[in-house]
Design a protein around this motif. Structure first.
Motif, mmCIF file in Angstrom:
data_model
loop_
_atom_site.group_PDB
_atom_site.id
_atom_site.type_symbol
_atom_site.label_atom_id
_atom_site.label_comp_id
_atom_site.label_asym_id
_atom_site.label_seq_id
_atom_site.Cartn_x
_atom_site.Cartn_y
_atom_site.Cartn_z
ATOM 1 N N SER A 1 10.495 -2.669 -12.165
ATOM 2 C CA SER A 1 9.537 -3.318 -11.006
ATOM 3 C C SER A 1 8.596 -4.707 -11.828
ATOM 4 O O SER A 1 8.553 -4.816 -12.541
ATOM 5 N N TYR B 1 3.675 1.484 -2.347
ATOM 6 C CA TYR B 1 4.330 1.360 -3.250
ATOM 7 C C TYR B 1 4.233 2.749 -4.211
ATOM 8 O O TYR B 1 4.945 3.351 -4.502
ATOM 9 N N GLN B 2 3.034 3.062 -4.540
ATOM 10 C CA GLN B 2 2.549 3.686 -4.957
ATOM 11 C C GLN B 2 3.062 5.253 -4.843
ATOM 12 O O GLN B 2 3.319 6.279 -5.168
ATOM 13 N N ALA C 1 6.417 5.479 -5.169
ATOM 14 C CA ALA C 1 7.097 6.383 -6.611
ATOM 15 C C ALA C 1 6.866 7.616 -6.986
ATOM 16 O O ALA C 1 7.374 7.813 -7.659
ATOM 17 N N ASP C 2 5.379 7.743 -6.488
ATOM 18 C CA ASP C 2 5.771 9.314 -7.009
ATOM 19 C C ASP C 2 6.617 10.652 -6.013
ATOM 20 O O ASP C 2 7.034 10.897 -6.483
ATOM 21 N N LYS D 1 1.721 5.416 -13.907
ATOM 22 C CA LYS D 1 1.614 6.621 -14.155
ATOM 23 C C LYS D 1 2.237 6.503 -12.514
ATOM 24 O O LYS D 1 2.097 5.952 -11.386
ATOM 25 N N SER D 2 3.104 8.331 -12.355
ATOM 26 C CA SER D 2 3.397 8.374 -10.699
ATOM 27 C C SER D 2 3.786 9.901 -10.834
ATOM 28 O O SER D 2 4.036 10.508 -11.549
ATOM 29 N N MET E 1 4.168 0.117 -13.850
ATOM 30 C CA MET E 1 3.677 1.524 -13.390
ATOM 31 C C MET E 1 3.024 2.308 -14.259
ATOM 32 O O MET E 1 4.114 2.723 -15.594
ATOM 33 N N ASP F 1 0.677 -1.121 -0.509
ATOM 34 C CA ASP F 1 -0.019 -0.147 -0.251
ATOM 35 C C ASP F 1 0.760 1.610 0.002
ATOM 36 O O ASP F 1 0.139 2.358 -0.547
#
Length: 178
Positions: A28, A6-7, A10-11, A34-35, A32, A4
């Motif tokens: 990955s 991860y995003q 990455a952002d 979109k980031s 992915m 939960d």
């Protein structure tokens, strides 16, 4: 780390890279798209095959016919063993692994610089704890070495490196060894 997060991580990383005028790129296990508001391209760079239940894994059946034939041919070469090996526990085996790396690299047009790093570590009798090494022996002679790397997020291992010597018979598949 936790799935939960991860995003968000990455952002944060993409934002950090953009603030420094760098182009973000990542490897990955999952695409992915979109980031940090930026679209990403997802390019496969290898093959992922999961064996979810090793105890139930078999080479029988309609699929994997070519693999079964290669293994049957290889089995006729002699007494075959696959053993886990602790790098640094036997200097002679460590030297043999270095020889396998050199033979493998000698058949390649281009070799990833990471291989030189690994070669130095093996030569010093070291292997990071996240890695495990397995050796393929035919009639007690080491013909190939395989390194797998733990992937904690996947609760499993990644086949990281394979080195096959010049004397690895067909079926050990030295032509397609990484």
């Amino acid at each position: 780390g936790p799935e939960d997060r991860y995003q968000g991580l990455a952002d944060e990383w993409v934002t950090w890279a953009r603030a420094r005028d760098l182009r973000a790129s990542m490897l990955s296990m999952r695409p992915m798209l979109k980031s940090a508001g930026r679209e990403f391209a997802s390019t496969p760079f290898g093959a992922v095959q999961r064996v979810t239940s090793l105890a139930d894994f078999t080479l029988t059946g309609g699929r994997m016919r070519r693999l079964r034939q290669k293994l049957q041919r290889f089995a006729r070469c002699g007494s075959i063993e696959v053993i886990e090996y602790a790098v640094g526990s036997d200097p002679e085996t460590d030297r043999r692994i270095i020889q396998l790396i050199d033979e493998w690299a000698g058949r390649k047009d281009m070799v990833n610089p990471y291989v030189a790093t690994i070669r130095r570590e093996f030569g010093a009798g070291r292997l990071a704890s996240r890695h495990r090494m397995f050796l393929l022996l035919v009639d007690k002679t080491v013909l190939a070495a395989v390194v797998v790397t733990a992937i904690s997020a996947e609760n499993g291992y990644l086949l990281d490196l394979e080195f096959g010597g010049d004397d690895l018979p067909d079926g050990g598949d030295r032509k397609s060894v990484v």
